[in-house]
Write a protein that holds these residues in place. Structure first.
Motif, PDB file in Angstrom:
ATOM      1  N   LYS A 146      30.477  27.474  36.864  1.00 33.52           N
ATOM      2  CA  LYS A 146      31.856  26.987  36.982  1.00 33.52           C
ATOM      3  C   LYS A 146      32.498  27.520  38.268  1.00 33.52           C
ATOM      4  O   LYS A 146      33.198  26.784  38.979  1.00 33.52           O
ATOM      5  CB  LYS A 146      32.678  27.431  35.764  1.00 33.52           C
ATOM      6  CG  LYS A 146      34.092  26.895  35.754  1.00 33.52           C
ATOM      7  CD  LYS A 146      34.824  27.316  34.476  1.00 33.52           C
ATOM      8  CE  LYS A 146      36.257  26.769  34.477  1.00 33.52           C
ATOM      9  NZ  LYS A 146      36.986  27.170  33.235  1.00 33.52           N
ATOM     10  N   ILE A 147      32.239  28.778  38.573  1.00 32.77           N
ATOM     11  CA  ILE A 147      32.774  29.366  39.808  1.00 32.77           C
ATOM     12  C   ILE A 147      32.153  28.700  41.029  1.00 32.77           C
ATOM     13  O   ILE A 147      32.848  28.405  42.011  1.00 32.77           O
ATOM     14  CB  ILE A 147      32.520  30.888  39.833  1.00 32.77           C
ATOM     15  CG1 ILE A 147      33.331  31.575  38.731  1.00 32.77           C
ATOM     16  CG2 ILE A 147      32.863  31.474  41.202  1.00 32.77           C
ATOM     17  CD1 ILE A 147      33.013  33.045  38.552  1.00 32.77           C
ATOM     18  N   GLU A 225      43.447  43.972  44.622  1.00 27.80           N
ATOM     19  CA  GLU A 225      44.680  43.632  45.316  1.00 27.80           C
ATOM     20  C   GLU A 225      44.428  43.197  46.754  1.00 27.80           C
ATOM     21  O   GLU A 225      43.417  43.550  47.358  1.00 27.80           O
ATOM     22  CB  GLU A 225      45.656  44.813  45.300  1.00 27.80           C
ATOM     23  CG  GLU A 225      45.144  46.069  45.979  1.00 27.80           C
ATOM     24  CD  GLU A 225      46.165  47.199  45.920  1.00 27.80           C
ATOM     25  OE1 GLU A 225      47.375  46.916  45.804  1.00 27.80           O
ATOM     26  OE2 GLU A 225      45.762  48.372  46.007  1.00 27.80           O
ATOM     27  N   ILE A 226      45.378  42.431  47.271  1.00 31.70           N
ATOM     28  CA  ILE A 226      45.379  42.005  48.667  1.00 31.70           C
ATOM     29  C   ILE A 226      46.630  42.585  49.316  1.00 31.70           C
ATOM     30  O   ILE A 226      47.736  42.383  48.828  1.00 31.70           O
ATOM     31  CB  ILE A 226      45.383  40.475  48.795  1.00 31.70           C
ATOM     32  CG1 ILE A 226      44.123  39.872  48.152  1.00 31.70           C
ATOM     33  CG2 ILE A 226      45.464  40.053  50.264  1.00 31.70           C
ATOM     34  CD1 ILE A 226      44.129  38.361  48.095  1.00 31.70           C
ATOM     35  N   TYR A 250      32.382  36.911  41.310  1.00 32.15           N
ATOM     36  CA  TYR A 250      33.717  37.046  40.725  1.00 32.15           C
ATOM     37  C   TYR A 250      34.769  37.319  41.812  1.00 32.15           C
ATOM     38  O   TYR A 250      35.901  36.839  41.724  1.00 32.15           O
ATOM     39  CB  TYR A 250      33.737  38.192  39.713  1.00 32.15           C
ATOM     40  CG  TYR A 250      32.951  37.920  38.444  1.00 32.15           C
ATOM     41  CD1 TYR A 250      32.433  36.651  38.167  1.00 32.15           C
ATOM     42  CD2 TYR A 250      32.735  38.923  37.512  1.00 32.15           C
ATOM     43  CE1 TYR A 250      31.725  36.410  37.002  1.00 32.15           C
ATOM     44  CE2 TYR A 250      32.029  38.692  36.335  1.00 32.15           C
ATOM     45  CZ  TYR A 250      31.515  37.430  36.098  1.00 32.15           C
ATOM     46  OH  TYR A 250      30.807  37.184  34.944  1.00 32.15           O
ATOM     47  N   PHE A 251      34.376  38.101  42.812  1.00 40.75           N
ATOM     48  CA  PHE A 251      35.303  38.372  43.918  1.00 40.75           C
ATOM     49  C   PHE A 251      35.696  37.082  44.631  1.00 40.75           C
ATOM     50  O   PHE A 251      36.883  36.854  44.900  1.00 40.75           O
ATOM     51  CB  PHE A 251      34.670  39.334  44.926  1.00 40.75           C
ATOM     52  CG  PHE A 251      35.377  39.346  46.258  1.00 40.75           C
ATOM     53  CD1 PHE A 251      36.640  39.931  46.379  1.00 40.75           C
ATOM     54  CD2 PHE A 251      34.804  38.757  47.381  1.00 40.75           C
ATOM     55  CE1 PHE A 251      37.308  39.921  47.601  1.00 40.75           C
ATOM     56  CE2 PHE A 251      35.468  38.740  48.590  1.00 40.75           C
ATOM     57  CZ  PHE A 251      36.727  39.326  48.711  1.00 40.75           C
ATOM     58  N   PHE A 255      39.458  35.893  44.982  1.00 42.88           N
ATOM     59  CA  PHE A 255      40.027  35.924  46.345  1.00 42.88           C
ATOM     60  C   PHE A 255      40.433  34.537  46.821  1.00 42.88           C
ATOM     61  O   PHE A 255      41.518  34.337  47.355  1.00 42.88           O
ATOM     62  CB  PHE A 255      39.014  36.552  47.285  1.00 42.88           C
ATOM     63  CG  PHE A 255      39.501  36.712  48.701  1.00 42.88           C
ATOM     64  CD1 PHE A 255      40.689  37.362  48.966  1.00 42.88           C
ATOM     65  CD2 PHE A 255      38.754  36.227  49.769  1.00 42.88           C
ATOM     66  CE1 PHE A 255      41.150  37.522  50.271  1.00 42.88           C
ATOM     67  CE2 PHE A 255      39.188  36.378  51.071  1.00 42.88           C
ATOM     68  CZ  PHE A 255      40.387  37.034  51.328  1.00 42.88           C
ATOM     69  N   LEU A 256      39.559  33.551  46.604  1.00 34.58           N
ATOM     70  CA  LEU A 256      39.858  32.203  47.070  1.00 34.58           C
ATOM     71  C   LEU A 256      41.006  31.586  46.280  1.00 34.58           C
ATOM     72  O   LEU A 256      41.804  30.813  46.820  1.00 34.58           O
ATOM     73  CB  LEU A 256      38.615  31.319  46.979  1.00 34.58           C
ATOM     74  CG  LEU A 256      37.443  31.748  47.896  1.00 34.58           C
ATOM     75  CD1 LEU A 256      36.263  30.805  47.731  1.00 34.58           C
ATOM     76  CD2 LEU A 256      37.879  31.815  49.351  1.00 34.58           C
ATOM     77  N   ASN A 257      41.098  31.937  44.996  1.00 32.98           N
ATOM     78  CA  ASN A 257      42.241  31.468  44.203  1.00 32.98           C
ATOM     79  C   ASN A 257      43.544  32.091  44.702  1.00 32.98           C
ATOM     80  O   ASN A 257      44.590  31.431  44.716  1.00 32.98           O
ATOM     81  CB  ASN A 257      42.048  31.802  42.719  1.00 32.98           C
ATOM     82  CG  ASN A 257      41.074  30.854  42.040  1.00 32.98           C
ATOM     83  OD1 ASN A 257      40.900  29.713  42.458  1.00 32.98           O
ATOM     84  ND2 ASN A 257      40.407  31.334  41.010  1.00 32.98           N
ATOM     85  N   GLU A 258      43.479  33.346  45.133  1.00 28.35           N
ATOM     86  CA  GLU A 258      44.661  34.021  45.669  1.00 28.35           C
ATOM     87  C   GLU A 258      45.090  33.420  47.003  1.00 28.35           C
ATOM     88  O   GLU A 258      46.289  33.329  47.311  1.00 28.35           O
ATOM     89  CB  GLU A 258      44.388  35.520  45.846  1.00 28.35           C
ATOM     90  CG  GLU A 258      44.218  36.293  44.556  1.00 28.35           C
ATOM     91  CD  GLU A 258      45.515  36.410  43.778  1.00 28.35           C
ATOM     92  OE1 GLU A 258      46.563  36.678  44.378  1.00 28.35           O
ATOM     93  OE2 GLU A 258      45.474  36.225  42.545  1.00 28.35           O
ATOM     94  N   LEU A 259      44.121  32.997  47.808  1.00 28.14           N
ATOM     95  CA  LEU A 259      44.430  32.427  49.115  1.00 28.14           C
ATOM     96  C   LEU A 259      44.997  31.010  49.023  1.00 28.14           C
ATOM     97  O   LEU A 259      45.795  30.599  49.866  1.00 28.14           O
ATOM     98  CB  LEU A 259      43.177  32.395  50.001  1.00 28.14           C
ATOM     99  CG  LEU A 259      42.659  33.732  50.539  1.00 28.14           C
ATOM    100  CD1 LEU A 259      41.417  33.498  51.379  1.00 28.14           C
ATOM    101  CD2 LEU A 259      43.730  34.466  51.338  1.00 28.14           C
TER     102      LEU A 259
END
Length: 260
Positions: A146-147, A225-226, A250-251, A255-259
Motif C-alpha cells: 500500500k505504501i 519530526e521535521i 515507513y519513513f 515524510f512524503l505525506n508531511e511534504l
C-alpha cells in the motif's frame, strides 16, 4: 465427558502452539532483522536471546543487549556458541565469527539496495527462522505494498539528503544510491545530488550549481519530526530512518505525506 473448561484449555493450547514464533534461539545483530521482528511482534519472544544496543526499537527489550563490532567479546560468543546469530555485512564481524566457535551465523548484505529491496531481502532471510507467522507476514506485506503504491502518486521535490543533522555547517556525507533515496530515484522526475556512489562527500561547486533543491538533514531519534531551518533547508528525524528495510519504507510514507 469433556467439560467446557477442558475444551477451552484445549483450544488455548492449540492456539498457542500455532502462534507466530521464532523456531530456535536467535541473536540479532542486524538492524533490518530486528526491526522486522518488531513489526511481527516477536521482540518479546523468549527465543530472541539478544539484540544489538544500536537497534532503534520502540519499547524496552527484556532480553540481553549486546554491543556490536569491537564491543562484541569472544567471551559472549563462546557463551552463546550454540545460538544462531544474524549480523549485517561487516568484514570485522565476519572475521570475528570465523574464529569464534559459533556453530551457526549468517551475514545479511544489503549494500546498495533500495528500501523495498532491503525489506524483501530481509524478510526472505528471516523467514526460515519463523514458525506459523504467515498471517502476520501477509498483513505486513499488504501494508508495505500500500505504501509502495502511495509513493507512486506523490509529487516529490528534488532533495539532497545529508547523513546527520544540519547545524551551522552541512554534514559531510550525502546518501545517493542507497536506501530510501534510491527508492525515490525510481521516479524519473526526482533528482538528487549527481553521483554514482551510494554515499558521497559533497562538493561546494556542485552544490552551488544545483537550483531549487530541498536540503534535508537526516537523524535517527524516537520522536518523528521535521524542523524547518529556512526556505530550502530542513532537519528530519525518524526512528530507524538509517536502518535499511521496513523502517525506511515507513519513513518515506510519513515524510512524503508531511511534504504533500
Amino acid at each position: 465427558m469433556i467439560t467446557v473448561f477442558k475444551l477451552l484449555l484445549l483450544f488455548f493450547t492449540i492456539q498457542q502452539s500455532m502462534a507466530c514464533e521464532i523456531k530456535r534461539p536467535l541473536i540479532s545483530l542486524s538492524g533490518p532483522i530486528t526491526m522486522l521482528l518488531e513489526e511481527l511482534d516477536l521482540l518479546k519472544s523468549k527465543k530472541l536471546i539478544a539484540i544489538s544496543t544500536l537497534h532503534p526499537i520502540r519499547k524496552k527489550f527484556t532480553g540481553r543487549l549486546l554491543g556490536g563490532g569491537v564491543f562484541l567479546s569472544r567471551k559472549v560468543l563462546k557463551h552463546y556458541s550454540e545460538t544462531d546469530f544474524i549480523f549485517d555485512k561487516s568484514n570485522e564481524l565476519s572475521n570475528l565469527f570465523k574464529n569464534s566457535g559459533v556453530k551457526s551465523y549468517k551475514e545479511l548484505d544489503l549494500t546498495g539496495k533500495d528500501a523495498f529491496q532491503s525489506y524483501k531481502m530481509s524478510l526472505k532471510f528471516l523467514t526460515p527462522y519463523l514458525e506459523s507467522c504467515e498471517k502476520r507476514v501477509l498483513s505486513l506485506e499488504r501494508r508495505v505494498e500500500k505504501i509502495r503504491n502511495n509513493i507512486k502518486t506523490k509529487n516529490i521535490p528534488n532533495m539532497i539528503f545529508f547523513l546527520g543533522e544540519i547545524k551551522s555547517k552541512l554534514p559531510e556525507l550525502i546518501m545517493v544510491n542507497d536506501g530510501f533515496v534510491k527508492t525515490l530515484m525510481e521516479k524519473k522526475e526526482f533528482k538528487t545530488y549527481p553521483s554514482e556512489l551510494a554515499y558521497v562527500s559533497w562538493s561546494q561547486r556542485v552544490l552551488f550549481n544545483l537550483d531549487n533543491f530541498l536540503l534535508v538533514g537526516v537523524g535517527d531519534q524516537k520522536k518523528n519530526e521535521i524542523i524547518k531551518l529556512g526556505e530550502n533547508k530542513v532537519n528530519v528525524f525518524y526512528r530507524g530512518v538509517l536502518t535499511p528495510g521496513v523502517r525506511q519504507i515507513y519513513f518515506l510514507d510519513w515524510f512524503l505525506n508531511e511534504l504533500n
